[in-house]
Structure formats: structure tokens, C-alpha cells
Design a protein around this motif. Structure first.
Motif, PDB file in Angstrom:
ATOM      1  N   GLN A  58       0.831  -1.189   0.000  1.00 19.39           N
ATOM      2  CA  GLN A  58       0.000   0.000   0.000  1.00 19.39           C
ATOM      3  C   GLN A  58       0.871   1.246   0.000  1.00 19.39           C
ATOM      4  O   GLN A  58       1.893   1.281   0.678  1.00 19.39           O
ATOM      5  CB  GLN A  58      -0.898   0.023   1.251  1.00 19.39           C
ATOM      6  N   GLY A  59       0.438   2.251  -0.730  1.00 21.41           N
ATOM      7  CA  GLY A  59       1.142   3.530  -0.711  1.00 21.41           C
ATOM      8  C   GLY A  59       2.497   3.495  -1.373  1.00 21.41           C
ATOM      9  O   GLY A  59       2.857   2.569  -2.081  1.00 21.41           O
ATOM     10  N   ARG A  60       3.250   4.522  -1.102  1.00 17.30           N
ATOM     11  CA  ARG A  60       4.566   4.709  -1.724  1.00 17.30           C
ATOM     12  C   ARG A  60       5.648   4.002  -0.920  1.00 17.30           C
ATOM     13  O   ARG A  60       5.647   4.014   0.305  1.00 17.30           O
ATOM     14  CB  ARG A  60       4.848   6.202  -1.791  1.00 17.30           C
ATOM     15  N   ILE A  61       6.577   3.415  -1.627  1.00 20.00           N
ATOM     16  CA  ILE A  61       7.720   2.749  -1.010  1.00 20.00           C
ATOM     17  C   ILE A  61       8.976   3.465  -1.487  1.00 20.00           C
ATOM     18  O   ILE A  61       9.160   3.673  -2.675  1.00 20.00           O
ATOM     19  CB  ILE A  61       7.776   1.269  -1.415  1.00 20.00           C
ATOM     20  N   SER A  62       9.822   3.835  -0.550  1.00 19.38           N
ATOM     21  CA  SER A  62      11.077   4.497  -0.911  1.00 19.38           C
ATOM     22  C   SER A  62      12.177   3.451  -0.998  1.00 19.38           C
ATOM     23  O   SER A  62      12.525   2.808  -0.015  1.00 19.38           O
ATOM     24  CB  SER A  62      11.449   5.546   0.131  1.00 19.38           C
ATOM     25  N   TRP A  63      12.720   3.307  -2.205  1.00 15.56           N
ATOM     26  CA  TRP A  63      13.783   2.320  -2.439  1.00 15.56           C
ATOM     27  C   TRP A  63      15.175   2.949  -2.335  1.00 15.56           C
ATOM     28  O   TRP A  63      16.174   2.258  -2.529  1.00 15.56           O
ATOM     29  CB  TRP A  63      13.621   1.711  -3.828  1.00 15.56           C
ATOM     30  N   SER A  64      15.273   4.229  -2.020  1.00 17.66           N
ATOM     31  CA  SER A  64      16.552   4.932  -2.103  1.00 17.66           C
ATOM     32  C   SER A  64      17.601   4.440  -1.106  1.00 17.66           C
ATOM     33  O   SER A  64      18.793   4.655  -1.321  1.00 17.66           O
ATOM     34  CB  SER A  64      16.348   6.434  -1.951  1.00 17.66           C
ATOM     35  N   ASP A  65      17.202   3.777  -0.020  1.00 16.00           N
ATOM     36  CA  ASP A  65      18.176   3.280   0.960  1.00 16.00           C
ATOM     37  C   ASP A  65      18.533   1.810   0.746  1.00 16.00           C
ATOM     38  O   ASP A  65      19.175   1.200   1.597  1.00 16.00           O
ATOM     39  CB  ASP A  65      17.632   3.456   2.377  1.00 16.00           C
ATOM     40  N   LEU A  66      18.101   1.257  -0.400  1.00 16.11           N
ATOM     41  CA  LEU A  66      18.415  -0.139  -0.698  1.00 16.11           C
ATOM     42  C   LEU A  66      19.251  -0.195  -1.974  1.00 16.11           C
ATOM     43  O   LEU A  66      18.889   0.400  -2.985  1.00 16.11           O
ATOM     44  CB  LEU A  66      17.131  -0.954  -0.881  1.00 16.11           C
ATOM     45  N   ASN A  67      20.381  -0.901  -1.904  1.00 20.37           N
ATOM     46  CA  ASN A  67      21.290  -1.043  -3.038  1.00 20.37           C
ATOM     47  C   ASN A  67      21.394  -2.512  -3.441  1.00 20.37           C
ATOM     48  O   ASN A  67      21.131  -3.397  -2.631  1.00 20.37           O
ATOM     49  CB  ASN A  67      22.684  -0.529  -2.677  1.00 20.37           C
ATOM     50  N   ALA A  68      21.792  -2.729  -4.682  1.00 19.80           N
ATOM     51  CA  ALA A  68      21.957  -4.100  -5.162  1.00 19.80           C
ATOM     52  C   ALA A  68      23.231  -4.238  -5.982  1.00 19.80           C
ATOM     53  O   ALA A  68      23.604  -3.336  -6.734  1.00 19.80           O
ATOM     54  CB  ALA A  68      20.764  -4.514  -6.009  1.00 19.80           C
ATOM     55  N   THR A  69      23.862  -5.393  -5.815  1.00 19.50           N
ATOM     56  CA  THR A  69      24.970  -5.802  -6.664  1.00 19.50           C
ATOM     57  C   THR A  69      24.533  -7.095  -7.341  1.00 19.50           C
ATOM     58  O   THR A  69      24.134  -8.044  -6.667  1.00 19.50           O
ATOM     59  CB  THR A  69      26.251  -6.030  -5.851  1.00 19.50           C
ATOM     60  N   VAL A  70      24.557  -7.098  -8.677  1.00 22.94           N
ATOM     61  CA  VAL A  70      24.111  -8.261  -9.448  1.00 22.94           C
ATOM     62  C   VAL A  70      25.280  -8.770 -10.277  1.00 22.94           C
ATOM     63  O   VAL A  70      25.863  -8.018 -11.058  1.00 22.94           O
ATOM     64  CB  VAL A  70      22.923  -7.899 -10.372  1.00 22.94           C
ATOM     65  N   ARG A  71      25.584 -10.052 -10.062  1.00 19.43           N
ATOM     66  CA  ARG A  71      26.678 -10.688 -10.805  1.00 19.43           C
ATOM     67  C   ARG A  71      26.164 -11.940 -11.504  1.00 19.43           C
ATOM     68  O   ARG A  71      25.467 -12.743 -10.890  1.00 19.43           O
ATOM     69  CB  ARG A  71      27.811 -11.068  -9.859  1.00 19.43           C
ATOM     70  N   LEU A  72      26.514 -12.093 -12.766  1.00 15.69           N
ATOM     71  CA  LEU A  72      26.216 -13.319 -13.500  1.00 15.69           C
ATOM     72  C   LEU A  72      27.408 -14.260 -13.392  1.00 15.69           C
ATOM     73  O   LEU A  72      28.556 -13.820 -13.417  1.00 15.69           O
ATOM     74  CB  LEU A  72      25.957 -13.030 -14.980  1.00 15.69           C
ATOM     75  N   SER A  73      27.106 -15.565 -13.311  1.00 13.81           N
ATOM     76  CA  SER A  73      28.162 -16.581 -13.355  1.00 13.81           C
ATOM     77  C   SER A  73      28.036 -17.431 -14.618  1.00 13.81           C
ATOM     78  O   SER A  73      29.005 -18.043 -15.036  1.00 13.81           O
ATOM     79  CB  SER A  73      28.106 -17.466 -12.111  1.00 13.81           C
ATOM     80  N   GLU A  74      26.835 -17.475 -15.210  1.00 13.56           N
ATOM     81  CA  GLU A  74      26.583 -18.179 -16.476  1.00 13.56           C
ATOM     82  C   GLU A  74      25.599 -17.362 -17.297  1.00 13.56           C
ATOM     83  O   GLU A  74      24.712 -16.733 -16.720  1.00 13.56           O
ATOM     84  CB  GLU A  74      25.978 -19.569 -16.220  1.00 13.56           C
ATOM     85  N   PRO A  75      25.689 -17.293 -18.558  1.00 10.98           N
ATOM     86  CA  PRO A  75      26.589 -18.007 -19.458  1.00 10.98           C
ATOM     87  C   PRO A  75      27.992 -17.402 -19.497  1.00 10.98           C
ATOM     88  O   PRO A  75      28.881 -17.951 -20.144  1.00 10.98           O
ATOM     89  CB  PRO A  75      25.900 -17.883 -20.814  1.00 10.98           C
ATOM     90  N   PHE A  76      28.195 -16.265 -18.812  1.00 11.24           N
ATOM     91  CA  PHE A  76      29.520 -15.678 -18.709  1.00 11.24           C
ATOM     92  C   PHE A  76      29.577 -14.909 -17.407  1.00 11.24           C
ATOM     93  O   PHE A  76      28.539 -14.622 -16.793  1.00 11.24           O
ATOM     94  CB  PHE A  76      29.840 -14.758 -19.906  1.00 11.24           C
ATOM     95  N   LYS A  77      30.774 -14.565 -16.948  1.00 13.94           N
ATOM     96  CA  LYS A  77      30.936 -13.836 -15.695  1.00 13.94           C
ATOM     97  C   LYS A  77      30.992 -12.348 -15.976  1.00 13.94           C
ATOM     98  O   LYS A  77      31.834 -11.886 -16.737  1.00 13.94           O
ATOM     99  CB  LYS A  77      32.195 -14.300 -14.967  1.00 13.94           C
ATOM    100  N   VAL A  78      30.058 -11.627 -15.336  1.00 17.66           N
ATOM    101  CA  VAL A  78      30.014 -10.175 -15.486  1.00 17.66           C
ATOM    102  C   VAL A  78      29.229  -9.583 -14.320  1.00 17.66           C
ATOM    103  O   VAL A  78      28.331 -10.224 -13.775  1.00 17.66           O
ATOM    104  CB  VAL A  78      29.377  -9.773 -16.847  1.00 17.66           C
ATOM    105  N   THR A  79      29.577  -8.378 -13.920  1.00 17.05           N
ATOM    106  CA  THR A  79      28.824  -7.647 -12.913  1.00 17.05           C
ATOM    107  C   THR A  79      27.888  -6.691 -13.641  1.00 17.05           C
ATOM    108  O   THR A  79      28.353  -5.813 -14.381  1.00 17.05           O
ATOM    109  CB  THR A  79      29.764  -6.873 -11.968  1.00 17.05           C
ATOM    110  N   LEU A  80      26.568  -6.889 -13.449  1.00 17.00           N
ATOM    111  CA  LEU A  80      25.581  -6.035 -14.112  1.00 17.00           C
ATOM    112  C   LEU A  80      25.306  -4.759 -13.318  1.00 17.00           C
ATOM    113  O   LEU A  80      25.074  -3.707 -13.903  1.00 17.00           O
ATOM    114  CB  LEU A  80      24.265  -6.788 -14.311  1.00 17.00           C
ATOM    115  N   LEU A  81      25.306  -4.867 -12.002  1.00 18.23           N
ATOM    116  CA  LEU A  81      25.138  -3.710 -11.113  1.00 18.23           C
ATOM    117  C   LEU A  81      26.138  -3.845  -9.985  1.00 18.23           C
ATOM    118  O   LEU A  81      26.399  -4.955  -9.517  1.00 18.23           O
ATOM    119  CB  LEU A  81      23.737  -3.678 -10.494  1.00 18.23           C
TER     120      LEU A  81
END
Length: 137
Positions: A58-81
């Protein structure tokens, strides 16, 4: 995660370990991890009985205090965020993750099942189909 009797919810990922994900896109298997850091607040309502039903943010959610690191391991290794604020990204930001990364974790519409000390949320609205399991401390 803390949910008050009025539905106010706080989710704290500061001590969380990275989550693994899998997906398929264009016939390729995609695997990787997402590490959320920080916290966020919002509000939810529950519709249902006997410990099961709908979970509705319900209502507005503030995402500004949440961070993400996204890494792929397949089909290749790369950091997306790398420590990106979730306030600044959308699902379209991560085409290499095959839609498997939840850029608005937990506080999306879905269903819940609560039994004993365990709460399971299955969030499906506006994002990937993800099941979250929480155990009471």
C-alpha cells in the motif's frame, strides 16, 4: 523483516547474504547472485484467512536506501550492477539477467502463507515470480 499490526513493514538487508537466481533467456541458462544491502519501509495489507491469502503493498515505497549488486556466473561472468540504488533502476535496466532479478523485492503484490514461525511470500506483480521465506527470531 518486521510487519506491524497496522501493516507497516520494514525490511533490513544489512546482514543478508547474496541470493542466487536462475533464468532462461533466448535458450540460454542464466545464473548469478544478487546482494541487497540497506533497508526500506512500506505498508501492506493481508486479505485471507487461516494464515493464507493475498499480500498487497500500500502507498509509496522508498527504495533509495536499498542497493543491489548483481553478478552473472553463467553463461559468462560479469557484474551487471555494483551497489546501485534500487530507486534508480528498473527491470529493463538488467536485460542480461533474464528478468530474474527482483528490483523491488518483497513489497510487490502476491500471496502469503503463515504457519508457526514461518512466513512465505510469493511475489509476482510487476516483476519476477519469487518466493521469500522468513523465520521468526
Amino acid at each position: 523483516m518486521t510487519v506491524g499490526p497496522d501493516g507497516r513493514t520494514e525490511v533490513d538487508f544489512r546482514a543478508a547474504k547474496p541470493l542466487t537466481f536462475t533464468a532462461e533467456a533466448a535458450g540460454a541458462d542464466i545464473r548469478g547472485t544478487v546482494a541487497y544491502k540497506g533497508s526500506f519501509r512500506g505498508s501492506v495489507t493481508f486479505e485471507g484467512s487461516d494464515g493464507t491469502g493475498r499480500w498487497n503493498p500500500q502507498g509509496r515505497i522508498s527504495w533509495s536506501d536499498l542497493n543491489a549488486t548483481v553478478r552473472l556466473s553463467e553463461p559468462f561472468k560479469v557484474t551487471l550492477l555494483d551497489g546501485a540504488s534500487l530507486a534508480d533502476i528498473s527491470r529493463d535496466t538488467l536485460p542480461g539477467a533474464g528478468g530474474a532479478v527482483d528490483v523491488h523485492p518483497i513489497l510487490r503484490g502476491g500471496t502469503y502463507a503463515c504457519a508457526g514461525d514461518t512466513l512465505r511470500l510469493r511475489t509476482r506483480a510487476n516483476g519476477p515470480d519469487v518466493t521469500w521465506t522468513f523465520a521468526r527470531n
